[in-house]
Scaffold this motif. Structure first.
Motif, PDB file in Angstrom:
ATOM      1  N   LEU A 144       0.831  -1.209   0.000  1.00 62.44           N
ATOM      2  CA  LEU A 144       0.000   0.000   0.000  1.00 62.44           C
ATOM      3  C   LEU A 144       0.861   1.252   0.000  1.00 62.44           C
ATOM      4  O   LEU A 144       0.560   2.220  -0.694  1.00 62.44           O
ATOM      5  CB  LEU A 144      -0.885   0.001   1.248  1.00 62.44           C
ATOM      6  CG  LEU A 144      -2.222  -0.705   1.138  1.00 62.44           C
ATOM      7  CD1 LEU A 144      -2.912  -0.699   2.488  1.00 62.44           C
ATOM      8  CD2 LEU A 144      -3.088  -0.018   0.100  1.00 62.44           C
ATOM      9  N   SER A 145       1.934   1.217   0.782  1.00 62.98           N
ATOM     10  CA  SER A 145       2.818   2.379   0.845  1.00 62.98           C
ATOM     11  C   SER A 145       3.375   2.689  -0.532  1.00 62.98           C
ATOM     12  O   SER A 145       3.385   3.835  -0.974  1.00 62.98           O
ATOM     13  CB  SER A 145       3.969   2.111   1.810  1.00 62.98           C
ATOM     14  OG  SER A 145       3.449   1.762   3.067  1.00 62.98           O
TER      15      SER A 145
ATOM     16  N   LEU B 214       2.839  11.697  14.065  1.00 63.57           N
ATOM     17  CA  LEU B 214       2.625  10.283  13.746  1.00 63.57           C
ATOM     18  C   LEU B 214       3.679   9.391  14.389  1.00 63.57           C
ATOM     19  O   LEU B 214       3.359   8.325  14.928  1.00 63.57           O
ATOM     20  CB  LEU B 214       2.660  10.091  12.230  1.00 63.57           C
ATOM     21  CG  LEU B 214       1.379  10.460  11.493  1.00 63.57           C
ATOM     22  CD1 LEU B 214       1.637  10.536  10.001  1.00 63.57           C
ATOM     23  CD2 LEU B 214       0.294   9.436  11.787  1.00 63.57           C
ATOM     24  N   LYS B 215       4.936   9.835  14.324  1.00 60.04           N
ATOM     25  CA  LYS B 215       6.006   9.014  14.902  1.00 60.04           C
ATOM     26  C   LYS B 215       5.865   8.925  16.418  1.00 60.04           C
ATOM     27  O   LYS B 215       6.106   7.873  17.013  1.00 60.04           O
ATOM     28  CB  LYS B 215       7.372   9.585  14.503  1.00 60.04           C
ATOM     29  CG  LYS B 215       7.683   9.334  13.030  1.00 60.04           C
ATOM     30  CD  LYS B 215       8.977   9.985  12.591  1.00 60.04           C
ATOM     31  CE  LYS B 215       9.238   9.712  11.112  1.00 60.04           C
ATOM     32  NZ  LYS B 215      10.419  10.450  10.603  1.00 60.04           N
ATOM     33  N   ASN B 216       5.451  10.024  17.047  1.00 66.44           N
ATOM     34  CA  ASN B 216       5.215   9.989  18.489  1.00 66.44           C
ATOM     35  C   ASN B 216       4.066   9.049  18.825  1.00 66.44           C
ATOM     36  O   ASN B 216       4.130   8.298  19.803  1.00 66.44           O
ATOM     37  CB  ASN B 216       4.912  11.397  19.009  1.00 66.44           C
ATOM     38  CG  ASN B 216       6.154  12.259  19.053  1.00 66.44           C
ATOM     39  OD1 ASN B 216       7.273  11.766  19.076  1.00 66.44           O
ATOM     40  ND2 ASN B 216       5.956  13.574  19.061  1.00 66.44           N
ATOM     41  N   ALA B 217       3.009   9.109  18.013  1.00 69.21           N
ATOM     42  CA  ALA B 217       1.863   8.222  18.242  1.00 69.21           C
ATOM     43  C   ALA B 217       2.283   6.767  18.092  1.00 69.21           C
ATOM     44  O   ALA B 217       1.869   5.895  18.867  1.00 69.21           O
ATOM     45  CB  ALA B 217       0.743   8.561  17.269  1.00 69.21           C
TER      46      ALA B 217
ATOM     47  N   ASP C 158       2.431   3.149   9.583  1.00 71.52           N
ATOM     48  CA  ASP C 158       3.562   3.114   8.653  1.00 71.52           C
ATOM     49  C   ASP C 158       3.143   3.571   7.256  1.00 71.52           C
ATOM     50  O   ASP C 158       3.906   4.232   6.554  1.00 71.52           O
ATOM     51  CB  ASP C 158       4.149   1.698   8.590  1.00 71.52           C
ATOM     52  CG  ASP C 158       4.816   1.309   9.897  1.00 71.52           C
ATOM     53  OD1 ASP C 158       5.169   2.222  10.678  1.00 71.52           O
ATOM     54  OD2 ASP C 158       4.962   0.096  10.145  1.00 71.52           O
ATOM     55  N   ILE C 159       1.920   3.216   6.865  1.00 69.38           N
ATOM     56  CA  ILE C 159       1.419   3.655   5.554  1.00 69.38           C
ATOM     57  C   ILE C 159       1.356   5.171   5.491  1.00 69.38           C
ATOM     58  O   ILE C 159       1.860   5.798   4.548  1.00 69.38           O
ATOM     59  CB  ILE C 159       0.008   3.072   5.291  1.00 69.38           C
ATOM     60  CG1 ILE C 159       0.087   1.566   5.074  1.00 69.38           C
ATOM     61  CG2 ILE C 159      -0.631   3.749   4.078  1.00 69.38           C
ATOM     62  CD1 ILE C 159      -1.275   0.895   5.038  1.00 69.38           C
ATOM     63  N   VAL C 160       0.749   5.769   6.503  1.00 68.94           N
ATOM     64  CA  VAL C 160       0.582   7.222   6.480  1.00 68.94           C
ATOM     65  C   VAL C 160       1.945   7.912   6.577  1.00 68.94           C
ATOM     66  O   VAL C 160       2.186   8.922   5.909  1.00 68.94           O
ATOM     67  CB  VAL C 160      -0.364   7.682   7.609  1.00 68.94           C
ATOM     68  CG1 VAL C 160      -0.618   9.181   7.503  1.00 68.94           C
ATOM     69  CG2 VAL C 160      -1.676   6.937   7.536  1.00 68.94           C
ATOM     70  N   VAL C 161       2.847   7.359   7.401  1.00 67.92           N
ATOM     71  CA  VAL C 161       4.199   7.932   7.503  1.00 67.92           C
ATOM     72  C   VAL C 161       4.887   7.872   6.144  1.00 67.92           C
ATOM     73  O   VAL C 161       5.517   8.849   5.706  1.00 67.92           O
ATOM     74  CB  VAL C 161       5.030   7.179   8.569  1.00 67.92           C
ATOM     75  CG1 VAL C 161       6.511   7.527   8.439  1.00 67.92           C
ATOM     76  CG2 VAL C 161       4.542   7.536   9.962  1.00 67.92           C
TER      77      VAL C 161
END
Lengths: 134, 62
Positions: free
Chosen positions: A15-16, A102-105, A122-125
């Motif tokens: 997906l990424s 996002l990384k903190n979450a 990971d996809i959104v990142v």
């Protein structure tokens, strides 16, 4: 169980690649040559917002179908809201702030949710990391 | 997250690509158009999240 997680990660990686490859294709679909620097940033931000909104819709659909736990749905929507709020409040430097949020979450997830929500994050990142801003 | 859930998420991502491919509009984008679309999509997303939190009885996060 390990096989399922591995399969999920493989799909997430696919997906990424799909989204990162697809986003520039979408951007090339309309003529953006007349946009200012801020116009390009808004256009890129909108591509991210559209993906976030589609994931929101998908998470709600999956939850209603009984395929996604309430806690997982709630976490996905909470993180999506953070991303949308960051983009709405920071028109010039939203990318760095959204990535940081996002990384903190991701790091703050309990182990059980890291397994189920981690691939989504990971996809959104990866989508955000692949976006080129002027 | 099981295979069916992943499939639903895949369908969601594919939907945006299909939507773009189907638009067929070649008119150059303007700054105003792009900004208005961004604001509209942000509003749509925030409203959908708020509605789902309300439906589930969850407090909306700050």
């Amino acid at each position: 169980m390990k096989l399922r997680i591995r399969a999920t990660l493989l799909v997430a990686a696919f997906l990424s690649l799909l989204v990162v490859a697809g986003a520039p294709a979408c951007a090339a679909h309309r003529d953006t040559s007349q946009l200012s620097v801020q116009g390009h940033k808004d256009y890129t931000a909108d591509q991210v917002v559209k993906v976030v909104n589609d994931v929101t819709t998908s998470a709600i659909t999956a939850s209603r179908a009984g395929k996604l736990k309430d806690n997982d749905e709630r976490m996905i929507l909470t993180i999506n809201k953070q991303v949308l709020d960051v983009i709405a409040s920071n028109p010039t430097n939203w990318k760095e702030l959204a990535l940081s949020a996002l990384k903190n979450a991701r790091q703050g997830l309990p182990p059980a949710q890291a397994a189920s929500i981690g691939p989504y994050l990971d996809i959104v990142v990866n989508v955000l990391s692949g976006m080129r801003l002027p | 997250m099981n295979a069916e859930t992943v499939q639903i998420l895949v369908n969601g991502v594919l939907a945006i690509l299909a939507r773009h491919a189907a638009s067929g509009n070649t008119t150059p984008l303007t700054n105003e158009e792009v900004h208005a679309q961004l604001m509209a999509d942000l509003q749509d997303g925030q409203s959908a999240i708020a509605a789902e939190f309300a439906a589930k009885g969850w407090p909306l996060p700050e």
